[in-house]
Write a protein that holds these residues in place. Structure first.
Motif, PDB file in Angstrom:
ATOM      1  N   HIS A  81     -10.979  18.984  -6.143  1.00 26.49           N
ATOM      2  CA  HIS A  81     -11.469  18.020  -7.132  1.00 26.49           C
ATOM      3  C   HIS A  81     -12.266  16.885  -6.487  1.00 26.49           C
ATOM      4  O   HIS A  81     -12.543  15.884  -7.146  1.00 26.49           O
ATOM      5  CB  HIS A  81     -10.303  17.426  -7.925  1.00 26.49           C
ATOM      6  CG  HIS A  81      -9.744  18.351  -8.959  1.00 26.49           C
ATOM      7  ND1 HIS A  81      -9.100  19.515  -8.639  1.00 26.49           N
ATOM      8  CD2 HIS A  81      -9.754  18.295 -10.324  1.00 26.49           C
ATOM      9  CE1 HIS A  81      -8.715  20.134  -9.747  1.00 26.49           C
ATOM     10  NE2 HIS A  81      -9.106  19.421 -10.776  1.00 26.49           N
ATOM     11  N   PHE A  82     -12.623  17.039  -5.226  1.00 25.89           N
ATOM     12  CA  PHE A  82     -13.370  15.978  -4.534  1.00 25.89           C
ATOM     13  C   PHE A  82     -14.715  15.745  -5.219  1.00 25.89           C
ATOM     14  O   PHE A  82     -15.424  16.697  -5.563  1.00 25.89           O
ATOM     15  CB  PHE A  82     -13.589  16.379  -3.080  1.00 25.89           C
ATOM     16  CG  PHE A  82     -14.427  15.419  -2.288  1.00 25.89           C
ATOM     17  CD1 PHE A  82     -13.834  14.354  -1.649  1.00 25.89           C
ATOM     18  CD2 PHE A  82     -15.802  15.575  -2.198  1.00 25.89           C
ATOM     19  CE1 PHE A  82     -14.604  13.468  -0.913  1.00 25.89           C
ATOM     20  CE2 PHE A  82     -16.578  14.696  -1.480  1.00 25.89           C
ATOM     21  CZ  PHE A  82     -15.978  13.636  -0.838  1.00 25.89           C
ATOM     22  N   MET A  96     -17.666  16.316   5.255  1.00 24.05           N
ATOM     23  CA  MET A  96     -16.504  17.000   4.709  1.00 24.05           C
ATOM     24  C   MET A  96     -16.085  18.135   5.636  1.00 24.05           C
ATOM     25  O   MET A  96     -16.902  18.687   6.368  1.00 24.05           O
ATOM     26  CB  MET A  96     -16.825  17.578   3.319  1.00 24.05           C
ATOM     27  CG  MET A  96     -17.121  16.519   2.270  1.00 24.05           C
ATOM     28  SD  MET A  96     -15.683  15.506   1.937  1.00 24.05           S
ATOM     29  CE  MET A  96     -14.546  16.745   1.347  1.00 24.05           C
ATOM     30  N   PRO A  97     -14.795  18.492   5.611  1.00 26.65           N
ATOM     31  CA  PRO A  97     -14.373  19.663   6.403  1.00 26.65           C
ATOM     32  C   PRO A  97     -14.934  20.947   5.800  1.00 26.65           C
ATOM     33  O   PRO A  97     -15.247  21.019   4.606  1.00 26.65           O
ATOM     34  CB  PRO A  97     -12.838  19.615   6.282  1.00 26.65           C
ATOM     35  CG  PRO A  97     -12.582  18.865   5.025  1.00 26.65           C
ATOM     36  CD  PRO A  97     -13.680  17.849   4.919  1.00 26.65           C
ATOM     37  N   ARG A  98     -15.066  21.962   6.609  1.00 30.69           N
ATOM     38  CA  ARG A  98     -15.626  23.224   6.157  1.00 30.69           C
ATOM     39  C   ARG A  98     -14.550  24.066   5.481  1.00 30.69           C
ATOM     40  O   ARG A  98     -14.019  25.019   6.045  1.00 30.69           O
ATOM     41  CB  ARG A  98     -16.244  23.965   7.339  1.00 30.69           C
ATOM     42  CG  ARG A  98     -17.382  23.199   7.987  1.00 30.69           C
ATOM     43  CD  ARG A  98     -17.935  23.947   9.201  1.00 30.69           C
ATOM     44  NE  ARG A  98     -19.031  23.192   9.825  1.00 30.69           N
ATOM     45  CZ  ARG A  98     -19.675  23.585  10.914  1.00 30.69           C
ATOM     46  NH1 ARG A  98     -19.327  24.716  11.509  1.00 30.69           N
ATOM     47  NH2 ARG A  98     -20.650  22.848  11.418  1.00 30.69           N
ATOM     48  N   VAL A  99     -14.247  23.703   4.263  1.00 29.30           N
ATOM     49  CA  VAL A  99     -13.212  24.407   3.504  1.00 29.30           C
ATOM     50  C   VAL A  99     -13.811  25.665   2.888  1.00 29.30           C
ATOM     51  O   VAL A  99     -15.032  25.777   2.692  1.00 29.30           O
ATOM     52  CB  VAL A  99     -12.623  23.497   2.417  1.00 29.30           C
ATOM     53  CG1 VAL A  99     -11.885  22.331   3.046  1.00 29.30           C
ATOM     54  CG2 VAL A  99     -13.710  22.973   1.486  1.00 29.30           C
ATOM     55  N   SER A 100     -12.942  26.614   2.581  1.00 25.93           N
ATOM     56  CA  SER A 100     -13.391  27.914   2.085  1.00 25.93           C
ATOM     57  C   SER A 100     -13.424  27.987   0.568  1.00 25.93           C
ATOM     58  O   SER A 100     -13.669  29.063   0.017  1.00 25.93           O
ATOM     59  CB  SER A 100     -12.479  29.011   2.631  1.00 25.93           C
ATOM     60  OG  SER A 100     -11.139  28.777   2.241  1.00 25.93           O
ATOM     61  N   ILE A 159     -14.515  25.979  -3.362  1.00 30.79           N
ATOM     62  CA  ILE A 159     -15.570  25.166  -3.967  1.00 30.79           C
ATOM     63  C   ILE A 159     -14.988  23.823  -4.402  1.00 30.79           C
ATOM     64  O   ILE A 159     -13.924  23.764  -5.027  1.00 30.79           O
ATOM     65  CB  ILE A 159     -16.183  25.891  -5.173  1.00 30.79           C
ATOM     66  CG1 ILE A 159     -16.828  27.203  -4.716  1.00 30.79           C
ATOM     67  CG2 ILE A 159     -17.223  25.021  -5.866  1.00 30.79           C
ATOM     68  CD1 ILE A 159     -17.386  28.029  -5.853  1.00 30.79           C
ATOM     69  N   LYS A 160     -15.677  22.759  -4.062  1.00 33.17           N
ATOM     70  CA  LYS A 160     -15.277  21.419  -4.457  1.00 33.17           C
ATOM     71  C   LYS A 160     -15.984  21.024  -5.753  1.00 33.17           C
ATOM     72  O   LYS A 160     -16.997  21.619  -6.139  1.00 33.17           O
ATOM     73  CB  LYS A 160     -15.614  20.416  -3.351  1.00 33.17           C
ATOM     74  CG  LYS A 160     -14.999  20.765  -1.998  1.00 33.17           C
ATOM     75  CD  LYS A 160     -15.340  19.721  -0.961  1.00 33.17           C
ATOM     76  CE  LYS A 160     -16.814  19.758  -0.571  1.00 33.17           C
ATOM     77  NZ  LYS A 160     -17.171  20.987   0.150  1.00 33.17           N
ATOM     78  N   ALA A 161     -15.449  20.007  -6.407  1.00 36.98           N
ATOM     79  CA  ALA A 161     -16.041  19.552  -7.666  1.00 36.98           C
ATOM     80  C   ALA A 161     -17.459  19.047  -7.457  1.00 36.98           C
ATOM     81  O   ALA A 161     -18.351  19.286  -8.285  1.00 36.98           O
ATOM     82  CB  ALA A 161     -15.172  18.451  -8.288  1.00 36.98           C
ATOM     83  N   VAL A 162     -17.693  18.359  -6.352  1.00 36.02           N
ATOM     84  CA  VAL A 162     -19.038  17.850  -6.082  1.00 36.02           C
ATOM     85  C   VAL A 162     -20.005  18.998  -5.807  1.00 36.02           C
ATOM     86  O   VAL A 162     -21.206  18.903  -6.130  1.00 36.02           O
ATOM     87  CB  VAL A 162     -19.007  16.842  -4.913  1.00 36.02           C
ATOM     88  CG1 VAL A 162     -18.685  17.531  -3.605  1.00 36.02           C
ATOM     89  CG2 VAL A 162     -20.310  16.072  -4.816  1.00 36.02           C
ATOM     90  N   ASP A 163     -19.513  20.103  -5.248  1.00 35.57           N
ATOM     91  CA  ASP A 163     -20.371  21.268  -5.019  1.00 35.57           C
ATOM     92  C   ASP A 163     -20.859  21.857  -6.338  1.00 35.57           C
ATOM     93  O   ASP A 163     -22.024  22.263  -6.456  1.00 35.57           O
ATOM     94  CB  ASP A 163     -19.617  22.337  -4.228  1.00 35.57           C
ATOM     95  CG  ASP A 163     -19.308  21.900  -2.808  1.00 35.57           C
ATOM     96  OD1 ASP A 163     -20.050  21.043  -2.285  1.00 35.57           O
ATOM     97  OD2 ASP A 163     -18.339  22.394  -2.230  1.00 35.57           O
ATOM     98  N   ILE A 164     -19.975  21.913  -7.305  1.00 36.13           N
ATOM     99  CA  ILE A 164     -20.365  22.447  -8.613  1.00 36.13           C
ATOM    100  C   ILE A 164     -21.490  21.609  -9.214  1.00 36.13           C
ATOM    101  O   ILE A 164     -22.496  22.143  -9.696  1.00 36.13           O
ATOM    102  CB  ILE A 164     -19.144  22.481  -9.555  1.00 36.13           C
ATOM    103  CG1 ILE A 164     -18.084  23.443  -9.011  1.00 36.13           C
ATOM    104  CG2 ILE A 164     -19.556  22.876 -10.968  1.00 36.13           C
ATOM    105  CD1 ILE A 164     -16.803  23.464  -9.819  1.00 36.13           C
TER     106      ILE A 164
END
Length: 436
Positions: free
Chosen positions: A156-157, A287-291, A293-298
């Protein structure tokens, strides 16, 4: 007598003398440290020794999303009873020592679970305090800065809340030897009212405790300092969401630009696409390279798609315009050869024509109009000059000018002016209702 006066003087001064200045043998030492083996815990071989803990958080220094950790400075205090340190006292006053005595007696071996770095402050000397009471109760306090791991969920970032924990546990003693507990329950955790973070709002501090099991060593008492952080959204509104929205709105400007202005529309589309790519790269760099999808990515990728579609929209408009012009050119060539009028002319005029241009057409008669499809960038004027053109020019324009103006705006641009903003507004309503 003189002997009685001397005896009273000695008794009077013995009550106020400094005991540290008087030499004593080992058997007369106040704490008798050297008489006991402090490598073993108090009541060794008996029940578990209770060790109470309380904490005062001095500052929450930083939260790192990239490293997924936090740094905290705190006062850590331990309370226990060691009868080996009891001493006689007439006024029941405690004695306070610094860190030098800690190395000679038994103290709990509490460590921070999942810590990456930690240290005891040593300016101007080791920040350690030891207070011993006559009955053997001990207060052991130290000032520590610790950096510990925090498992964060960025789905939810930046509209997220994070819960982190600082865990305390005895390293060597299981629950059969040492019972670690919060001395006063939730009241054992105190925080400074001035604690604040630039990106987070500290919502709550609370304590918990449970048993931790290790397959090779057994069960251990573990204490938790839990705190919840809610991220401030205003910074990201200014740095991410607002610029991305402006780029999407800027891409819509091309729908109102003449489709013949190829350099203007292409450069505007490419500029907005590159700007969106820069915004996405800047956000992911911190941001860390998480696997997942973050809210900001959407939000950013949907905005990027809208910008990219505006470029594709002009590509479609330009292609259809080229096809349309080719068809019109073939039609004009066909009718110019078969019309049978000696002075037939077909004039291509810009859509922006003046009155003088229209007046110059006086004397031309209306010919059979060639059906033309919609052509936004030009107006096509078909003129046929009769044999009486010279005389008709004198009679003016009335009934002698045939104009057909094809609209400048293509149908795709018309629909895009409504569909793009409406769809983006609908997306924003869904996005903020789900993640807020």
């Amino acid at each position: 007598s003189k002997s009685d006066w001397k005896r009273k003087y000695i008794l009077k001064n013995s009550k106020n003398r400094d005991l540290t200045k008087a030499w004593k043998g080992k058997t007369d030492q106040l704490l008798r440290v050297d008489e006991h083996d402090f490598t073993m815990r108090p009541a060794f071989g008996g029940p578990a020794i209770p060790v109470g803990v309380d904490v005062q958080v001095e500052s929450l220094d930083s939260i790192s999303e990239v490293d997924m950790d936090f740094t905290m400075t705190l006062y850590l205090r331990h309370y226990w009873k060691d009868e080996r340190l009891s001493f006689p006292s007439t006024n029941n006053k405690s004695m306070t020592f610094d860190g030098r005595l800690v190395k000679k007696i038994w103290v709990p071996d509490v460590f921070f679970v999942h810590s990456k770095r930690s240290f005891i402050h040593d300016t101007t000397t080791d920040n350690i305090m030891l207070r011993v009471f006559p009955d053997g109760h001990v207060l052991y306090s130290m000032r520590v800065t610790v950096t510990a791991m925090c498992n964060m969920d960025f789905s939810h970032f930046p509209l997220d809340s994070q819960t982190c924990s600082l865990e305390l546990e005895s390293y060597a003693y299981t629950d059969e030897d040492l019972m670690l507990y919060w001395k006063n329950g939730n009241e054992s955790l105190k925080t400074d009212e001035k604690i604040s973070l630039s990106q987070f709002l500290i919502q709550k501090f609370h304590t918990t405790s449970r048993l931790a099991f290790y397959s090779s060593t057994g069960w251990y008492n573990r204490l938790y300092i839990n705190f919840t952080l809610r991220r401030h959204i205003f910074f990201f509104l200014l740095q991410t969401y607002f610029p991305a929205t402006l780029m999407v709105m800027l891409s819509w400007v091309s729908f109102w630009i003449d489709r013949r202005a190829v350099p203007a529309r292409v450069s505007l589309g490419i500029t907005t696409v590159l700007t969106m790519s820069t915004i996405i790269t800047g956000v992911n760099a911190s941001m860390p390279r998480v696997s997942y999808i973050k809210a900001v990515d959407i939000y950013l990728w949907v905005s990027f798609v809208f910008v990219f579609l505006s470029v594709l929209e002009y590509a479609a408009v330009n292609y259809l315009t080229t096809v349309q012009e080719r068809k019109e050119r073939k039609l004009r060539e066909r009718f110019s050869c078969s019309c049978g009028i000696p002075h037939s002319k077909t004039m291509m005029l810009d859509g922006n024509y003046s009155e003088s241009d229209a007046n110059s057409l006086a004397g031309y008669t209306r010919n059979q109009m060639v059906p033309e499809e919609e052509k936004p960038e030009k107006m096509v004027v078909h003129l046929a000059m009769s044999n009486e053109s010279n005389s008709s020019r004198k009679r003016g324009l009335k009934g002698h000018v045939g104009l057909r103006i094809i609209q400048n705006t293509h149908a795709i641009d018309k629909y895009s002016r409504l569909i793009f903003p409406g769809t983006y507004i609908f997306f924003n309503l869904i996005y903020w209702s789900v993640f807020s």
